[in-house]
Write a protein that holds these residues in place. Structure first.
Motif, mmCIF file in Angstrom:
data_model
loop_
_atom_site.group_PDB
_atom_site.id
_atom_site.type_symbol
_atom_site.label_atom_id
_atom_site.label_comp_id
_atom_site.label_asym_id
_atom_site.label_seq_id
_atom_site.Cartn_x
_atom_site.Cartn_y
_atom_site.Cartn_z
ATOM 1 N N LEU A 182 0.830 -1.209 0.000
ATOM 2 C CA LEU A 182 0.000 0.000 0.000
ATOM 3 C C LEU A 182 0.863 1.256 0.000
ATOM 4 C CD1 LEU A 182 -2.801 -1.039 2.524
ATOM 5 C CD2 LEU A 182 -2.950 -0.908 0.021
ATOM 6 N N VAL A 183 1.963 1.215 0.733
ATOM 7 C CA VAL A 183 2.886 2.354 0.748
ATOM 8 C C VAL A 183 3.405 2.600 -0.665
ATOM 9 C CG1 VAL A 183 5.132 3.169 1.583
ATOM 10 C CG2 VAL A 183 3.542 2.042 3.155
ATOM 11 N N SER A 184 3.764 1.532 -1.338
ATOM 12 C CA SER A 184 4.255 1.641 -2.704
ATOM 13 C C SER A 184 3.145 2.087 -3.653
ATOM 14 C CB SER A 184 4.827 0.293 -3.146
ATOM 15 O OG SER A 184 5.285 0.374 -4.466
ATOM 16 N N LYS A 185 1.965 1.499 -3.518
ATOM 17 C CA LYS A 185 0.830 1.816 -4.389
ATOM 18 C C LYS A 185 0.441 3.292 -4.280
ATOM 19 C CE LYS A 185 -2.145 -1.321 -4.862
ATOM 20 N NZ LYS A 185 -3.047 -2.193 -5.554
ATOM 21 N N ALA A 186 0.582 3.844 -3.091
ATOM 22 C CA ALA A 186 0.263 5.257 -2.881
ATOM 23 C C ALA A 186 1.316 6.177 -3.490
ATOM 24 C CB ALA A 186 0.122 5.548 -1.386
ATOM 25 N N GLY A 187 2.424 5.611 -3.933
ATOM 26 C CA GLY A 187 3.472 6.412 -4.544
ATOM 27 C C GLY A 187 4.439 7.026 -3.551
ATOM 28 N N LEU A 188 4.319 6.633 -2.276
ATOM 29 C CA LEU A 188 5.152 7.254 -1.250
ATOM 30 C C LEU A 188 6.628 6.921 -1.390
ATOM 31 C CD1 LEU A 188 2.841 6.839 1.852
ATOM 32 C CD2 LEU A 188 3.305 8.921 0.554
ATOM 33 N N VAL A 189 6.923 5.757 -1.906
ATOM 34 C CA VAL A 189 8.329 5.371 -2.070
ATOM 35 C C VAL A 189 9.002 6.317 -3.061
ATOM 36 C CG1 VAL A 189 9.894 3.533 -2.799
ATOM 37 C CG2 VAL A 189 7.839 2.966 -1.488
ATOM 38 N N ASP B 299 11.634 9.597 -2.410
ATOM 39 C CA ASP B 299 12.940 9.041 -2.798
ATOM 40 C C ASP B 299 13.350 7.906 -1.859
ATOM 41 O OD1 ASP B 299 13.259 10.785 -4.993
ATOM 42 O OD2 ASP B 299 14.027 12.350 -3.656
ATOM 43 N N ASP B 300 12.372 7.094 -1.475
ATOM 44 C CA ASP B 300 12.592 5.936 -0.610
ATOM 45 C C ASP B 300 13.242 6.321 0.720
ATOM 46 O OD1 ASP B 300 12.446 3.303 0.185
ATOM 47 O OD2 ASP B 300 14.082 2.595 -1.081
ATOM 48 N N ASP B 301 12.906 7.509 1.216
ATOM 49 C CA ASP B 301 13.425 7.977 2.502
ATOM 50 C C ASP B 301 12.497 7.472 3.603
ATOM 51 O OD1 ASP B 301 14.123 9.344 4.814
ATOM 52 O OD2 ASP B 301 14.551 11.215 3.758
ATOM 53 N N ARG B 302 12.921 6.451 4.272
ATOM 54 C CA ARG B 302 12.062 5.792 5.255
ATOM 55 C C ARG B 302 11.776 6.667 6.458
ATOM 56 N NH1 ARG B 302 14.109 -0.251 3.978
ATOM 57 N NH2 ARG B 302 13.873 0.080 1.749
ATOM 58 N N ALA B 303 12.687 7.561 6.811
ATOM 59 C CA ALA B 303 12.424 8.479 7.920
ATOM 60 C C ALA B 303 11.278 9.426 7.554
ATOM 61 C CB ALA B 303 13.680 9.262 8.281
ATOM 62 N N THR B 304 11.249 9.863 6.305
ATOM 63 C CA THR B 304 10.167 10.743 5.848
ATOM 64 C C THR B 304 8.839 10.000 5.849
ATOM 65 O OG1 THR B 304 11.689 12.029 4.485
ATOM 66 C CG2 THR B 304 9.360 12.165 3.917
ATOM 67 N N ILE B 305 8.851 8.766 5.360
ATOM 68 C CA ILE B 305 7.622 7.971 5.337
ATOM 69 C C ILE B 305 7.131 7.722 6.769
ATOM 70 C CG2 ILE B 305 6.635 5.731 4.728
ATOM 71 C CD1 ILE B 305 8.570 5.751 2.276
#
Length: 85
Positions: A21-28, A32-38
């Motif tokens: 779902l995280v990927s599907k939402a375009g958050l990655v 820029d795949d910044d996990r702290a931001t996510i």
């Protein structure tokens, strides 16, 4: 032992689905795949649901659910068009 293995597999599947779902939402890509931001975004959402927002948690969940259902429906429709050109 079997029950523990089954529970572990179910938990793993659940976590993989949530990651999807995280990927599907375009958050990655958007972060820029910044996990702290996510994680920070998720913490902000959690704060809103705990009442740190002018909008009630129920209203937020309703709005987000509608948007999510709309996205799932759009995806199904798009997939159906690909299968039947």
């Amino acid at each position: 032992m079997r029950d523990q293995a089954k529970a572990r597999r179910e938990r793993t599947r659940h976590l993989i689905e949530l990651g999807g779902l995280v990927s599907k939402a375009g958050l990655v890509d958007l972060t820029d795949d910044d996990r702290a931001t996510i994680l920070g975004a998720f913490l902000d959402i959690a704060g809103q649901l705990q009442g740190d927002s002018d909008t009630t948690p129920a209203d937020l969940k309703t709005r987000w659910r509608r948007a999510g259902l709309h996205a799932f429906d759009a995806e199904k429709e798009h997939a159906g068009r690909k299968e039947n050109p």
